[in-house]
Each structure stands twice: as structure tokens, then as C-alpha cells.
Motif scaffolding. Structure first.
Motif, mmCIF file in Angstrom:
data_model
loop_
_atom_site.group_PDB
_atom_site.id
_atom_site.type_symbol
_atom_site.label_atom_id
_atom_site.label_comp_id
_atom_site.label_asym_id
_atom_site.label_seq_id
_atom_site.Cartn_x
_atom_site.Cartn_y
_atom_site.Cartn_z
ATOM 1 N N THR A 123 1.627 2.577 -3.917
ATOM 2 C CA THR A 123 1.961 3.017 -5.244
ATOM 3 C C THR A 123 1.050 2.557 -6.134
ATOM 4 N N SER A 124 0.255 3.551 -6.908
ATOM 5 C CA SER A 124 -0.486 3.299 -7.651
ATOM 6 C C SER A 124 -0.338 2.788 -9.312
ATOM 7 N N GLY A 125 1.219 2.912 -9.450
ATOM 8 C CA GLY A 125 1.468 2.700 -11.104
ATOM 9 C C GLY A 125 0.672 3.248 -11.934
ATOM 10 N N ALA A 126 0.199 2.555 -13.045
ATOM 11 C CA ALA A 126 -0.705 2.982 -14.138
ATOM 12 C C ALA A 126 -2.249 2.824 -13.790
ATOM 13 N N GLY A 127 -2.596 2.150 -12.360
ATOM 14 C CA GLY A 127 -3.747 2.247 -11.929
ATOM 15 C C GLY A 127 -4.115 1.511 -10.666
ATOM 16 N N ILE A 128 -4.742 1.839 -9.756
ATOM 17 C CA ILE A 128 -4.962 1.412 -8.591
ATOM 18 C C ILE A 128 -6.367 1.851 -7.976
ATOM 19 N N CYS A 129 -7.140 0.982 -7.185
ATOM 20 C CA CYS A 129 -8.099 1.774 -6.512
ATOM 21 C C CYS A 129 -8.176 1.094 -5.031
ATOM 22 N N HIS A 130 -8.565 1.892 -4.166
ATOM 23 C CA HIS A 130 -8.542 1.653 -2.769
ATOM 24 C C HIS A 130 -9.506 2.370 -1.842
ATOM 25 N N SER A 131 -10.046 1.747 -0.594
ATOM 26 C CA SER A 131 -10.839 2.271 0.384
ATOM 27 C C SER A 131 -10.291 2.764 1.646
ATOM 28 N N GLU A 132 -10.809 3.447 2.163
ATOM 29 C CA GLU A 132 -10.433 3.891 3.470
ATOM 30 C C GLU A 132 -11.473 4.310 4.474
ATOM 31 N N THR A 133 -11.469 3.569 5.733
ATOM 32 C CA THR A 133 -12.478 3.802 6.711
ATOM 33 C C THR A 133 -12.123 3.554 7.987
ATOM 34 N N SER A 134 -12.416 4.548 8.823
ATOM 35 C CA SER A 134 -11.967 4.706 10.438
ATOM 36 C C SER A 134 -12.444 3.385 10.964
ATOM 37 N N THR A 135 -11.940 2.885 11.591
ATOM 38 C CA THR A 135 -12.305 1.389 12.488
ATOM 39 C C THR A 135 -13.116 1.564 13.489
ATOM 40 N N ALA A 136 -13.941 0.583 13.917
ATOM 41 C CA ALA A 136 -15.124 0.811 14.675
ATOM 42 C C ALA A 136 -14.577 1.135 16.206
ATOM 43 N N GLY A 137 -12.969 0.866 16.608
ATOM 44 C CA GLY A 137 -12.699 1.352 17.716
ATOM 45 C C GLY A 137 -12.254 2.658 17.779
ATOM 46 N N THR A 138 -12.091 3.293 16.812
ATOM 47 C CA THR A 138 -11.629 4.775 16.711
ATOM 48 C C THR A 138 -12.665 5.618 17.104
ATOM 49 N N THR A 139 -12.150 6.596 18.033
ATOM 50 C CA THR A 139 -13.208 7.534 18.608
ATOM 51 C C THR A 139 -12.443 9.014 18.188
ATOM 52 N N VAL A 140 -11.292 9.159 17.904
ATOM 53 C CA VAL A 140 -10.600 10.235 17.344
ATOM 54 C C VAL A 140 -9.757 10.017 16.399
ATOM 55 N N LEU A 141 -9.867 10.812 15.147
ATOM 56 C CA LEU A 141 -8.973 10.710 14.211
ATOM 57 C C LEU A 141 -8.256 11.916 13.812
#
Length: 347
Positions: A123-141
């Protein structure tokens, strides 16, 4: 997930509007088909996503205001997901994976992995920031990224994050994972601010199911897999949404193909507030969006900071060398209203 387009369309959404494109129905409730558009997520080896919401045809389904569908994507070829810190206002992000793992980091201090079969709701509410990265062990997303618009009374609420692993609900011919709201006797405990439904539904080959639903809800059925999935007698092609408006007390789903089908059912009461959506910001006016953008560009306190982002390009940088995503330029003209059609599939 961020909208990484540097020339994004601006959407101003409200109830009402003129009739739109045709839909066809052989029985049951009418169905409107919403097709996807391809959007690259990142740089030269971008992972493509199929975006079904928002569209000029229809901007929201309930409070669901954004839907990206991606994969199955070989991350060794695409480079995977690497979205540097970016802002959100006035919404919740709902991350739902079928395969792979994504590392989530946000300015509320949350560090969590998004895993298949578990809902991560920020939930962002009035404001938030975030990052998203596939992990090293992920081969298929493979999965969907969804946004939920917050109503006026909740859009300045505190930042929040919830995780829930819904139990598998079995029925004759298939199963469901109810990650938001209630369906088939299963209820998710995660917090929503308007009445909503979100569920992954799986159908065995040559089977069907009738789902009892709330007649106050409009619904959208996103087809992930299954060559011949029918909803109310209408073929819903892969990667599209079959939309049904309010008034239905039951939805009939069938898989006439030889392979199993996987569907994502979204629903909710029509969202009646006017929304201005630009890039990753949800607001109520052009001036408000401009304020959000200026504060993000200036590194203001509204959004906070992601302290432990590690991108694929090295510590604190994504594959394109960015430590954060700058906001696109606003259009020179005010954002003009684009009215969402009435909550009925358009004949």
C-alpha cells in the motif's frame, strides 16, 4: 512493478461514456474482450509484458486499474526483471507469480521475496518507492502485476505491506487460489479499501465450473494458459481479458481444450471516483500529479528511499546503470478527462 515507459499515456478515469466496440455472446451474461498491448520493461534486452489495463476501451475493473501479464520468460535471454527504485501514490500493488522469484525492497523498510502462489500487497498511501529484481536462482519468470486504486478516504493512509499464501480450494474439475476477497467459500485476509476479488482459477481439460459471484461486482477474466477457454459462451483468447459487467449472480467458465487452463479472475464494485493516472502516480488532478512528479525528481521525503537495492548492473544500479527511475516529462497540456464506460459489457 513500474510503468517504465518514458512517454506514457495519461488516463483520467470516471464513470460514464459512450458505447464502444462490439462483443458477442451465445448465452449467459454479455462479454467484452479487452486485448493487451506489448510494453518492454527495461533496456535493450527488455522483458516484454502484456498490458490489458488501462486501455482507452476500459480503464478500470472495480478498483483494479493496472494489469501487466508476463512470461513464461527465460531470464537468461531477456535479462529478467530489474526495476530500480520508483514511486507510487494512491494505490496498492498486488504481485502474483506463477513461476520464479522477485526480490521486493521498499522505503517502508520491507525486504521480501515474491513467491509463486503468495500474494504480496504493498500500500503506497501518500507515497512510497520500491524496487523489483528477479533473483539469481530464477531461470523463468511468469506472473501478473496488478494495481488497485485507493479511494479518497484511504489514499493518504500509512505505507503498508502484507503477504498471504491462500489455501488451495478444490472443486470438481479444477482448483482456485483466492488471493483477494472471497470465492468458493475461501476468503483472503489481506486489506482492501473497496470490495474486490482476485483469484487464480485452474481448469482441467474438458471441464467447466459455475462460480457464484456478487451481482454488484464487475468482473474480468485474464487467460494465462488454455487454448479454448470459454466464458459465458464467448471465446476469450490467451493474454486477453473477458469483461462482464454488474448484475450477474454466476459466471460459467469452461475449458474445451486438451491442456489445463490457468485464469486470473478480477472483480469489484465499480470505482466511481475520477482518477488521473500518469506513469506510476495516481491522483485526482493535473496539479496533484505535477506535485508528485516534482517531489520525486527532487528526492523529497514523501516517497522515502530504498536503502538496500542491488540491481543486476551492480550494487545500487540496474542493468541500465540507473540507481532510480526518473519520471517522464508531463504533457504540456492539462490532462483531460477520459470517461470509463458504464459497468456493462458493451453490445
Amino acid at each position: 512493478m513500474s510503468n517504465t515507459e518514458m512517454d506514457p499515456a495519461a488516463f483520467v478515469c470516471a464513470d460514464g461514456g459512450a458505447p464502444g466496440p462490439e462483443s458477442v455472446c451465445d448465452g449467459g451474461v454479455p462479454v467484452e474482450i479487452i486485448t493487451a498491448r506489448d510494453v518492454p520493461l527495461g533496456g535493450p534486452r527488455a522483458m516484454n509484458v502484456r498490458r490489458t489495463l488501462p486501455q482507452r476501451q476500459r480503464s478500470t475493473i472495480g478498483a483494479w486499474c493496472f494489469a501487466d501479464h508476463y512470461g513464461p520468460d527465460d531470464v537468461t535471454a531477456s535479462g529478467g526483471m530489474d526495476v530500480a527504485p520508483h514511486p507510487h501514490t494512491g494505490l496498492q500493488t498486488a504481485s502474483w507469480l506463477f513461476e520464479g522469484t522477485i526480490a521486493h525492497r521498499d522505503s517502508g523498510g520491507v525486504a521480501a521475496d515474491v513467491l509463486p502462489g503468495e500474494i504480496n500487497l504493498m500500500t503506497s498511501g501518500a507515497g512510497i518507492c520500491h524496487s523489483e529484481t528477479s533473483t539469481a536462482g530464477t531461470t523463468v519468470l511468469h506472473g501478473v502485476q496488478l494495481w488497485i486504486a485507493l479511494p479518497s478516504e484511504s489514499r493518504n493512509s500509512p505505507r503498508a505491506f502484507e503477504n498471504h499464501k491462500p489455501p488451495l480450494t478444490r472443486f470438481d474439475g479444477g482448483s482456485a487460489l483466492v488471493f483477494i476477497g472471497s470465492l468458493l467459500g475461501s476468503t483472503s485476509p489481506v486489506t482492501t479499501h473497496t470490495p474486490l476479488l482476485g483469484a487464480e482459477v485452474r481448469l482441467d481439460p474438458h471441464t467447466s465450473v459455475t462460480l457464484d459471484v456478487d451481482p454488484d461486482f464487475e468482473h474480468g477474466l485474464l487467460v494465462d494458459t488454455g487454448d479454448a477457454v470459454l466464458l459465458e459462451g464467448v471465446h476469450v483468447p490467451k493474454d486477453t481479458i473477458g469483461y462482464t459487467g454488474i448484475g450477474a449472480t454466476a459466471l460459467h467458465l469452461a475449458n474445451t481444450g486438451d491442456d489445463a487452463a490457468r485464469l486470473v479472475l478480477l472483480g469489484g464494485t465499480p470505482f466511481t471516483e475520477e482518477l488521473v493516472m500518469f506513469w506510476n502516480f495516481l491522483g485526482r488532478s493535473t496539479d496533484e500529479i505535477r506535485q508528485f512528479r516534482d517531489e520525486w525528481q527532487a528526492g523529497g521525503d514523501r516517497f522515502g528511499r530504498v536503502e538496500d537495492y542491488v540491481g543486476l548492473g551492480g550494487p545500487n544500479r540496474n542493468a541500465q546503470g540507473m540507481s532510480w527511475l526518473p519520471a517522464p516529462e508531463l504533457p504540456a497540456t492539462p490532462l483531460r478527462p477520459r470517461r470509463n464506460p458504464p459497468p456493462h459489457a458493451r453490445p
